[in-house]
Design an enzyme around this catalytic site. Structure first.
Site, PDB file in Angstrom:
ATOM      1  N   GLY A  52       0.785  -1.225   0.000  1.00  0.00           N
ATOM      2  CA  GLY A  52       0.000   0.000   0.000  1.00  0.00           C
ATOM      3  C   GLY A  52       0.818   1.277   0.000  1.00  0.00           C
ATOM      4  N   GLY A  66       2.481   2.697  -2.523  1.00  0.00           N
ATOM      5  CA  GLY A  66       2.599   3.406  -3.800  1.00  0.00           C
ATOM      6  C   GLY A  66       3.626   2.782  -4.717  1.00  0.00           C
ATOM      7  N   SER A 110       0.352  -4.463  -4.713  1.00  0.00           N
ATOM      8  CA  SER A 110      -0.818  -5.297  -5.025  1.00  0.00           C
ATOM      9  C   SER A 110      -0.759  -5.765  -6.474  1.00  0.00           C
ATOM     10  CB  SER A 110      -2.119  -4.543  -4.746  1.00  0.00           C
ATOM     11  OG  SER A 110      -2.182  -3.368  -5.512  1.00  0.00           O
ATOM     12  N   ALA A 170       1.977  -6.242  -8.248  1.00  0.00           N
ATOM     13  CA  ALA A 170       3.049  -7.238  -8.378  1.00  0.00           C
ATOM     14  C   ALA A 170       2.589  -8.589  -7.845  1.00  0.00           C
ATOM     15  CB  ALA A 170       4.301  -6.761  -7.651  1.00  0.00           C
ATOM     16  N   ASP A 172      -0.472   0.045 -13.298  1.00  0.00           N
ATOM     17  CA  ASP A 172       0.330  -0.736 -12.349  1.00  0.00           C
ATOM     18  C   ASP A 172       0.541  -2.161 -12.850  1.00  0.00           C
ATOM     19  OD1 ASP A 172      -0.338   1.558 -10.956  1.00  0.00           O
ATOM     20  OD2 ASP A 172      -0.507   0.532  -9.041  1.00  0.00           O
TER      21      ASP A 172
HETATM   22  C1  MEV Z   1      -2.295   3.808  -7.817  1.00  0.00           C
HETATM   23  O1  MEV Z   1      -1.046   3.121  -7.752  1.00  0.00           O
HETATM   24  C2  MEV Z   1      -2.324   4.681  -9.033  1.00  0.00           C
HETATM   25  C3  MEV Z   1      -3.641   5.393  -9.279  1.00  0.00           C
HETATM   26  O2  MEV Z   1      -3.477   6.170 -10.464  1.00  0.00           O
HETATM   27  C4  MEV Z   1      -4.795   4.439  -9.437  1.00  0.00           C
HETATM   28  C5  MEV Z   1      -4.665   3.604 -10.714  1.00  0.00           C
HETATM   29  O3  MEV Z   1      -4.038   4.016 -11.677  1.00  0.00           O
HETATM   30  O4  MEV Z   1      -5.291   2.510 -10.735  1.00  0.00           O
HETATM   31  C6  MEV Z   1      -3.957   6.352  -8.142  1.00  0.00           C
END
Ligand code: MEV
EC number: 2.7.1.36
Length: 329
Positions: free
Chosen positions: A114, A116, A120, A122, A164
């Site tokens: 969580g 950033g 999740s 990965a 992601d």
């Molecule tokens: C989260 O890591 C990134 C956001 O842009 C959400 C997403 O892109 O799914 C906040």
């Protein structure tokens, strides 16, 4: 038994705005989640996780995570992690047409949960890759990315972009704009990460930006301006102009701050990096707490972050040019 791994990532530019169709440029970093999967005789799932910046935990259950596991760590983080594991298993069962397949699953990760850094994504990517291989239907990285996106989309109730999961599946630097996902060239970047030990709630943060964007025209303009920064950033990346990249990262952070997704500790770390002479610095990912990313080829930013109130950990992270991979079978 099958083990796959997938990298975490930082956003050079474009988080949050990517949810509304603007482009984003995430880069995979050399920090990985490893998921080991062994098929069971029955249809149950048994999940053991270590090193998720939590104490280890083991959960045994037979289906969805509707009953809270009895373990001594933050319930919301466990629920979140289990949600991704459940969704990854559903995708693997679907890909292999094996709706009743059960698994023993072990998760190890050096990507804080969580924070950033795409933990999740990965775990979901590595989980789908390992489980489909275990069931005898290995998938191409692009299909793993697609299924991992479906899994995240489900867990995050529709508030997820492909950024992601695509970045974790294919590695390197990528560009994501809506459904269009592609790898792009990038030089080795002097990436430094600062971590405040905390975690933001992605769903809540995305919902907060959505509300601001719907309430105020200038918030919608802010989201669109982030898209302009990303397009400019792509040119700087192609030119290998690290100075310009840093300047644009500073700008991007300012706009994310205006959209309410920064925090005092993230701002402290960003300012510490800037004062230490970094090319630029910004929060990375959903925000609210977690990590910042700075570009600095000297030791100064890491040293400054070590003395910054609120910064619990700092490390240098190379660009990982490899995405999901089989570790052992
Ligand atoms: C989260 O890591 C990134 C956001 O842009 C959400 C997403 O892109 O799914 C906040």
């Amino acid at each position: 038994m099958t083990t796959s791994s997938a990298p975490g990532k930082i956003y050079l530019f474009g988080e949050h705005a990517v949810v509304y169709g603007e482009p984003a440029v995430p880069c995979a970093i050399e920090r990985r989640a490893r998921v080991t999967v062994e098929q069971r005789e029955d249809s149950h799932l048994r999940v053991h996780a270590d090193d998720l910046s939590l104490d280890g935990f083991t959960v045994e259950y037979s289906g969805a995570t509707d009953t809270a596991p009895d373990i001594d760590v933050s319930e919301s983080l466990i629920q979140a992690a289990m949600g991704y594991v459940d969704a990854a298993v559903r995708q693997a069962r679907d890909a292999a047409d094996a709706p009743d397949a059960g698994f023993d699953i072990t998760i190890e990760s050096d990507i804080p949960l969580g924070a950033g850094l795409g933990s999740s994504a990965a775990v979901t990517v590595a989980g789908i890759d390992a489980a489909t291989r275990e069931l005898g239907v290995p998938l191409e990285p692009a299909e793993v990315a697609d299924r991992a996106f479906q899994a995240e989309y489900e867990v995050q109730e529709g508030q997820a972009s492909r950024a992601d999961t695509f970045c974790s599946a294919v590695g390197g630097a990528v560009r994501v704009e809506g459904e269009d996902c592609r790898a792009i060239d990038a030089p080795d970047l002097p990436i430094v990460v600062g971590f405040d030990g905390g975690a933001g709630d992605t769903g809540e943060l995305v919902a907060g930006v959505r509300e601001l964007r719907e309430t105020y025209g200038f918030a919608a303009d802010t989201v669109a301006a982030i898209g302009d920064i990303v397009r400019e950033g792509e040119r700087s990346l192609a030119d290998e102009d690290v100075e310009r990249l840093g300047e644009l990262m500073d700008f991007n952070h300012g706009l994310l701050e205006a959209l309410g997704v920064s925090s005092r500790s993230l701002d402290n770390m960003v300012w510490a990096a800037r004062d230490a002479g970094a090319y630029g610095a910004k929060l990375t990912g959903a925000g609210g707490g977690g990590c910042i990313v700075a570009l600095d080829d000297s030791e100064e930013t890491e040293t400054a972050l070590r003395f910054t109130p609120g910064c619990e950990e700092t490390f240098r992270a190379g660009l990982d040019r490899e995405g999901v991979r089989l570790e052992e079978q």
